[in-house]
Design a protein around this motif. Sequence first.
Motif, mmCIF file in Angstrom:
data_model
loop_
_atom_site.group_PDB
_atom_site.id
_atom_site.type_symbol
_atom_site.label_atom_id
_atom_site.label_comp_id
_atom_site.label_asym_id
_atom_site.label_seq_id
_atom_site.Cartn_x
_atom_site.Cartn_y
_atom_site.Cartn_z
ATOM 1 N N SER A 88 0.819 -1.210 0.000
ATOM 2 C CA SER A 88 0.000 0.000 0.000
ATOM 3 C C SER A 88 0.851 1.258 0.000
ATOM 4 N N ASP A 89 2.107 1.129 0.396
ATOM 5 C CA ASP A 89 2.988 2.294 0.408
ATOM 6 C C ASP A 89 3.453 2.567 -1.011
ATOM 7 N N GLN A 90 2.987 3.642 -1.586
ATOM 8 C CA GLN A 90 3.363 3.984 -2.950
ATOM 9 C C GLN A 90 4.187 5.266 -3.007
ATOM 10 N N ASN A 91 4.693 5.687 -1.868
ATOM 11 C CA ASN A 91 5.542 6.864 -1.836
ATOM 12 C C ASN A 91 6.824 6.613 -2.634
ATOM 13 N N VAL A 92 7.222 7.582 -3.423
ATOM 14 C CA VAL A 92 8.504 7.511 -4.128
ATOM 15 C C VAL A 92 9.257 8.792 -3.794
ATOM 16 N N SER A 93 10.199 8.683 -2.880
ATOM 17 C CA SER A 93 10.951 9.846 -2.427
ATOM 18 C C SER A 93 12.304 9.886 -3.136
ATOM 19 N N GLN A 94 13.063 10.925 -2.843
ATOM 20 C CA GLN A 94 14.421 11.019 -3.388
ATOM 21 C C GLN A 94 15.227 9.796 -2.990
ATOM 22 N N ASP A 95 15.009 9.335 -1.774
ATOM 23 C CA ASP A 95 15.765 8.175 -1.308
ATOM 24 C C ASP A 95 15.413 6.913 -2.082
ATOM 25 N N HIS A 96 14.153 6.788 -2.467
ATOM 26 C CA HIS A 96 13.781 5.640 -3.291
ATOM 27 C C HIS A 96 14.512 5.689 -4.628
ATOM 28 N N VAL A 97 14.457 6.851 -5.238
ATOM 29 C CA VAL A 97 15.035 6.986 -6.591
ATOM 30 C C VAL A 97 16.554 6.828 -6.542
ATOM 31 N N ASP A 98 17.186 7.459 -5.535
ATOM 32 C CA ASP A 98 18.635 7.295 -5.383
ATOM 33 C C ASP A 98 18.987 5.823 -5.204
ATOM 34 N N ALA A 99 18.205 5.152 -4.386
ATOM 35 C CA ALA A 99 18.536 3.766 -4.049
ATOM 36 C C ALA A 99 18.366 2.844 -5.248
ATOM 37 N N GLU A 123 -7.653 -5.775 0.470
ATOM 38 C CA GLU A 123 -6.772 -4.626 0.674
ATOM 39 C C GLU A 123 -5.333 -4.988 0.343
ATOM 40 N N PHE A 124 -4.922 -6.179 0.739
ATOM 41 C CA PHE A 124 -3.563 -6.643 0.436
ATOM 42 C C PHE A 124 -3.349 -6.744 -1.071
ATOM 43 N N ALA A 125 -4.338 -7.294 -1.752
ATOM 44 C CA ALA A 125 -4.176 -7.541 -3.187
ATOM 45 C C ALA A 125 -4.268 -6.270 -4.016
ATOM 46 N N ASN A 126 -5.050 -5.302 -3.543
ATOM 47 C CA ASN A 126 -5.308 -4.114 -4.352
ATOM 48 C C ASN A 126 -4.604 -2.858 -3.863
ATOM 49 N N GLY A 127 -3.980 -2.946 -2.704
ATOM 50 C CA GLY A 127 -3.245 -1.788 -2.209
ATOM 51 C C GLY A 127 -4.139 -0.690 -1.672
ATOM 52 N N ARG A 128 -5.372 -0.997 -1.374
ATOM 53 C CA ARG A 128 -6.291 -0.002 -0.814
ATOM 54 C C ARG A 128 -7.413 -0.750 -0.098
ATOM 55 N N PRO A 129 -8.008 -0.107 0.918
ATOM 56 C CA PRO A 129 -9.136 -0.758 1.593
ATOM 57 C C PRO A 129 -10.305 -0.918 0.639
ATOM 58 N N ALA A 130 -11.099 -1.946 0.855
ATOM 59 C CA ALA A 130 -12.281 -2.167 0.031
ATOM 60 C C ALA A 130 -13.365 -1.163 0.389
ATOM 61 N N ASP A 131 -13.984 -0.623 -0.644
ATOM 62 C CA ASP A 131 -15.118 0.256 -0.400
ATOM 63 C C ASP A 131 -16.367 -0.604 -0.217
ATOM 64 N N PRO A 132 -17.153 -0.350 0.825
ATOM 65 C CA PRO A 132 -18.302 -1.221 1.096
ATOM 66 C C PRO A 132 -19.319 -1.260 -0.037
ATOM 67 N N VAL A 133 -19.369 -0.230 -0.867
ATOM 68 C CA VAL A 133 -20.380 -0.178 -1.929
ATOM 69 C C VAL A 133 -19.778 -0.584 -3.276
ATOM 70 N N THR A 134 -18.772 0.157 -3.716
ATOM 71 C CA THR A 134 -18.238 -0.107 -5.060
ATOM 72 C C THR A 134 -17.502 -1.434 -5.135
ATOM 73 N N ASP A 135 -16.964 -1.880 -4.016
ATOM 74 C CA ASP A 135 -16.267 -3.177 -4.000
ATOM 75 C C ASP A 135 -17.090 -4.257 -3.329
ATOM 76 N N GLY A 136 -18.312 -3.913 -2.932
ATOM 77 C CA GLY A 136 -19.103 -4.846 -2.144
ATOM 78 C C GLY A 136 -19.339 -6.177 -2.830
#
Lengths: 591, 503
Positions: free
Chosen positions: A102-113, A542-555
Amino acid sequence: MLRLTTLVPLGAALLTGCVGDIGGGDPGGKGPTTDPSGFSCDPDAAALTATPIRRLARDYYHHAVHEFLSPLDEPTRAALMEEIATRLDLIPRDVSEHYATSDQNVSQDHVDAVFGVAVGLAAEIADDAAPYGEQLMRVCGDGATKAALADDVCLTTFITFYGRKALRRPVTQAEVDDFKAFYAQAVATGVDGLGMLVGRFIAHPGFYYRFDSEGEVVEGNEGTDAVHALTKWELASKITFLFWAGPPTDALLDRIEASDITEDADLEVVLAEVLADPRAERGILRFYREWLELDDVAKTPGTEGNVVAGQAMLAAAGVDALPVSYREDTIQEVLDLTKHYTLTTEGDFGDILTSTYSFARTPELAAIYGVATWGGSAESLVSLPAGERSGLLTRAAFLSSGAEYTRPIIKGEVIRTRVLCEPISPPPPGLDIQPLTHPADKTTRQAVEEATGDAACQSCHVQMNPLGFLSESYDPTGRFRQSELRFADGSGEVVAELPIDTRATPVIGENDTTEIVDAVDLGQYIADSGAANVCLVASYFEFANGRPADPVTDGCDVLGLRDQLTREGGSIKRVLIESVMQQSFRKRLVK
Amino acid sequence: MKFSRKSRRVFLQGAGASLLAMPVLESLMPKGVHAAPAPKSFVGIGAWNGLFRLYGPGSQLMPATTVQNGSIPGLTKVNVPGCHPIHHGALSGLAAANGGRISDIIDEEFTPYLSKMMMLQGFDYIGLGWYHHSGQFGNWHASADGSEGNPDMATLDNVVADWFGSQGYPNDVVTYSASWLDGDWGCSFQADGTRTTAQFSDPGALWDKYFADAQIPTDFKTLLVDRVLEDYRALKQNPRLGAEDRVRVDNHIEHLAATEAKIKQIGAICDQLRPDSDIGDRALLLRTMNDVIVGLISCGMAHSFMGWAQALVSEDPNQWHVWSHAAYDGTTDSIADASAYESLVEHSRSVMKDMCLDLAKKLDAVEQLDNCVIACIQEHGKRGHESWNVPVITFGSAGGALKTDQYVDYRNVAERDDLEYTRFGFPMNQLYANLLMSMDMPPSAFEPLNKPRADGASSPFKPGSGYGVNAIHPDAAAGYSLGGHYESWSGYDMSAWLPQVKA
């Protein structure tokens, strides 16, 4: 993965447990249905959620680099991975509420690394004194050296082979030509061409990100609200990163080349192969590890507080000393338990909650359980002592406190929030939380009840304490006990032996006033209620999609997954398969 | 042209080895980099809890002092217009009068460096109420359970790094600790509240990040990064990218361009001995980390650092907290649990010696300390989770900006007693501002970064001044009279220099 400490409600509704099977999405028939869990299935409201391109999680990136180097001999590959190990370690750890992906942050440290990995790898391969480049050149034939890249056929073969590995799809002719030109540029400027090719593949955006937008637009408009059907290559990658925590192997890519997994029939066959591969443990057990927060929960006995007392309790179990790996051993036992009912057999969550088998591979953990060690085979399972212990919630990973006292509040909080997906609010601000005291004449349960007895405390603690009290029949090492021992300060001398009381009302579902006996009962009680089924599948979503399930649209999707657990012949494996078969997995909405 | 790249193993050195640092060579500077003077460096070190005899008559950290009739004997009393009187004295003199040491923890080993230190008592985290955790360096949002009511703000290390970046200097932030167990990394935050991702608990890994590529020819690295940048830029032509996709691609391109710039920077030519990666002794690990930090500063590769260590003398970082609550009764100044108290003091001693003093010594040995400031800020005062009367210890004069060799006591000693009622002092916002100003950052650059509380709570100070949330926490104002202490400070400019701090 680092865990944040704030609690986030699952979806928009409090899940209160679910009883009964209302059936999953039925686009042609019954119309909207609402489940007690808070999820509802209205085919007209079901919708994809737009998500941007996704980078690889830290571990997935490691595995992708490792797989890229698959043509190397295993010792050579291991040596090369060791050479770049600290560069890989520089990639920031994924930080998320629950799931690393779920962590999709891409910081300078990610890119440098990640660039550092690419350039480091390139430099190692360019080093004439090392065998790496030579072994990578095997694609051009045995004995081929980097000089063979001067031959256009070899160069094309090299780019085609490694390009497919890096980009997880066949490279186009335009890409082949472009990489050839780059190789020529490198050579002309006196820079090692082989190293440059490898470096560029590893640093390529197609290696670090998954775009999932090269397929046909099946709805909407390109670039604004397009729904793309994933190509067979994109689908293969999505499946393997989910189940293997890594990219497709060459063999699987060859398989995909020869089939069309965008069609259900081919997809089911390939899925079965993917799930049967030993790599499937990597991705699937990662789910359980993160869902149940095992890295935060598990403690090593006898390392905190009165460590002498802790050691005394271990000695009473016949354990003289714990190996450094003990905490990981207890985590592994839970993972083996879940693996047995997920992959080895076609079990369901009730099986996990009530299993009467020990999966303790090490003598120390087995001694805590009072059983023989398990050899790892499904054909020779070890039974737990009848009536003493069964199911997930009686495993040492959940029971051990590290100190000389148990921690019922934490045990209860883990069950309520992770197994039942019911959030608990943090303590109110300004509250002076003092460490619990343990008088010699009070059990831990009594001390907790006294400390949290105020009405203001009970609004939250009623959700946690009873669930923790039910497992007070296990001491702080996780060993079964009939009484609670009190120790003199700083010593192993027993100064009191107190009767324990494990009876409690767990409150599973609204208006539940049923009192049960102990943690063995609890596992069965939760299993019978079905209350944790939606929690499992929603957490997996949530694990598979990287976001919590919405009770309606993902119901419809979530309830459809739940149905794979609860129907006749249902199993967790069916949930995993269904999660891929659902159309939402095979499409991406781009906005 | 082929090259033969020496394995980094050639340079492996045992733990604690002396550092060989090459000075910056002006003739090799790429265009656009400032030739002189070299940028200053900031090191923030977070000290935890603090529930022991931090100050007062039996002090084990700050100079031991008593209060008599509203004054502190042995120190010079200075009236401060619009505020209460403060007291100060020379650290060297105080040590001389105390058998050659300041205190139990600031012992003889510190004495040669007292001339380069400041010991400051009595700072109030005005924006924090009762029961907070961390927040030492300016993000008062991420404390306790996050409900302090303050907005997220960047911590000083990130503010300094951004400032340096705006001036054309390297803008890396390096955060470090003794163990990966210090997983909360509770001190360093960016302006949006996200944690700084550059986290090191292995000095070898820190070394690798900055020095491992030193052996790789620059043309090799440059050719690769230039082409990878092209690959990312080419993506922008892809009509299938959505708006959110483009944001991510642009973000990556921006960072990769910075990577490219760093490859060409002067730091790439610096050569260092690589420290061991497998150091079990955490005190030794921190001292080894200091070796690398000195190298980074000397080679001009990084100038902003933040360190802390909770899992230092125990395996469990929470043990520190347990000791704090068990060990000491600040109300009666008595020791409740001798064993826990001793552990707490030993942990604090290790923070001061292994993190702060060791770094100061090593920087001084390469003549860099005078151009730095190391600021060690306590999380709490000595009475529980209180947010006021917190001590701060600094090393280095920040290029002569700071007046060192002094103890300054900012407490209003005419009121309260530090037992039943903690004395209040000066706002932490002003100390933060002074630290930023010591890095040559003017108020016009940091004041716009300030944010107000959403509940409208305010303070009597000059609006927008200092660095930090310029509002007194409602709990502290109403319940603890911190607001009453500052009632008469109408219009006080927290961006001004604290009394006695400016050289």
